[in-house]
Design a protein around this motif. Structure first.
Motif: not given
Length: 310
Positions: A257-268
């Motif tokens: 849950q948390e990791l997918p959210s982070l990946c969507r929030m950052v462009a890197m």
């Protein structure tokens, strides 16, 4: 960089300083100087002011030395191989006494830990890191020793006190080394942190040191970092990749849950290293992150390749 060959016998071009060689090979400047001074393995060209300059042939030689060390040889054995095989290039030979060097270092460290001898720990630690690249020391010595201490505790032949003593020693030494080496790095900037629930930071510090040896800049946040804290850091600092580490017991919601959210929030790119990749490889990939495993050398090669494509 140019040099005047009419006065000093230096090549016309292709010369690079020791810092650049460290970035190209992952071998820090202290170790390169020790190889030159104590073993005469790599002999750089000296300017009239005494500065060391290296050719790409030197860089190739250093890569060969690292390959032999990574194959289990001691630095003394490497010197013998290079001296007897200069005119017969071929595949990297097998070590004649595999792992004896590292078992000896491990035994010395174990005895120092059992005696709670901070001085002996420091002496062995500085000796080995002056002669060998940090990723080889990590793979051959530090990680096996940490596993041995854990097994000794579980079998009743060691104690939690011993494990904590060594962990605190290592954390302090690695932290001091990190702050010393982090100045004047010019490569891509990495944001490094432990996943939520990850209480150990030795692996993260070892990664940070190996990255610094390759001229990366590292913003280090430490263990147990909430993933939602990372995007604001990225907005304020010119971060080019995020590197997270975790052990096998990280809670499933962090990855799912948390990791997918982070990946969507950052462009890197978001990289995940540590033993968690053995158990959650598919989930990490599905989240949009890139699993690295727990081999520092391979992990940094993976980061190099990914950033080179961007």
């Amino acid at each position: 960089m140019k040099a005047n060959n009419s006065n000093h016998g230096l090549p016309d071009d292709g010369l690079v300083p020791i810092r650049t060689v460290s970035s190209l090979t992952g071998v820090n400047s202290v170790t390169l100087r020790a190889w030159e001074r104590r073993y005469e393995l790599v002999k750089p060209i000296r300017t009239p002011k005494g500065h060391r300059l290296y050719t790409m042939a030197h860089v190739d030689l250093i890569h060969q030395v690292v390959a032999l060390l990574d194959n289990g040889m001691s630095i003394g054995q490497v010197r013998q191989v290079l001296e007897t095989d200069k005119t017969r290039p071929g595949p990297v030979p097998e070590p004649t006494t595999p792992f004896d060097l590292w078992l000896n270092y491990q035994d010395r460290l174990l005895r120092a830990v059992a005696a709670f001898d901070d001085g002996e720990l420091g002496e062995v630690y500085h000796e080995v890191l002056s002669l060998y690249p940090v990723d080889i020391v990590t793979h051959r010595l530090i990680m096996p020793l940490l596993r041995e201490l854990g097994e000794r505790w579980m079998q009743g032949s060691g104690s939690i006190a011993e494990e904590h003593f060594f962990s605190v020693f290592l954390r302090n030494k690695l932290g001091a080394r990190f702050h010393h080496l982090s100045r004047n790095r010019a490569g891509p900037k990495l944001l490094a942190a432990g996943l939520p629930g990850e209480q150990h930071e030795v692996g993260l510090l070892l990664f940070a040191l190996a990255a610094l040896d390759r001229d990366y800049q590292v913003v280090l946040l430490g263990p147990n970092t909430p993933l939602l804290e990372l995007p604001p850091v990225v907005e304020r600092v010119a971060i080019q990749a995020i590197v997270l580490s975790g052990s096998a017991d990280i809670a499933a919601p962090v990855i799912e849950q948390e990791l997918p959210s982070l990946c969507r929030m950052v462009a890197m790119p978001v990289f995940i290293g540590g033993r968690i990749t053995d158990h959650c490889f598919d989930a990490i990939t599905a989240a949009g992150a890139i699993p690295l495993g727990d081999d520092l050398n391979l992990a940094l090669r993976g980061i190099d390749a990914t950033l080179a494509r961007r």
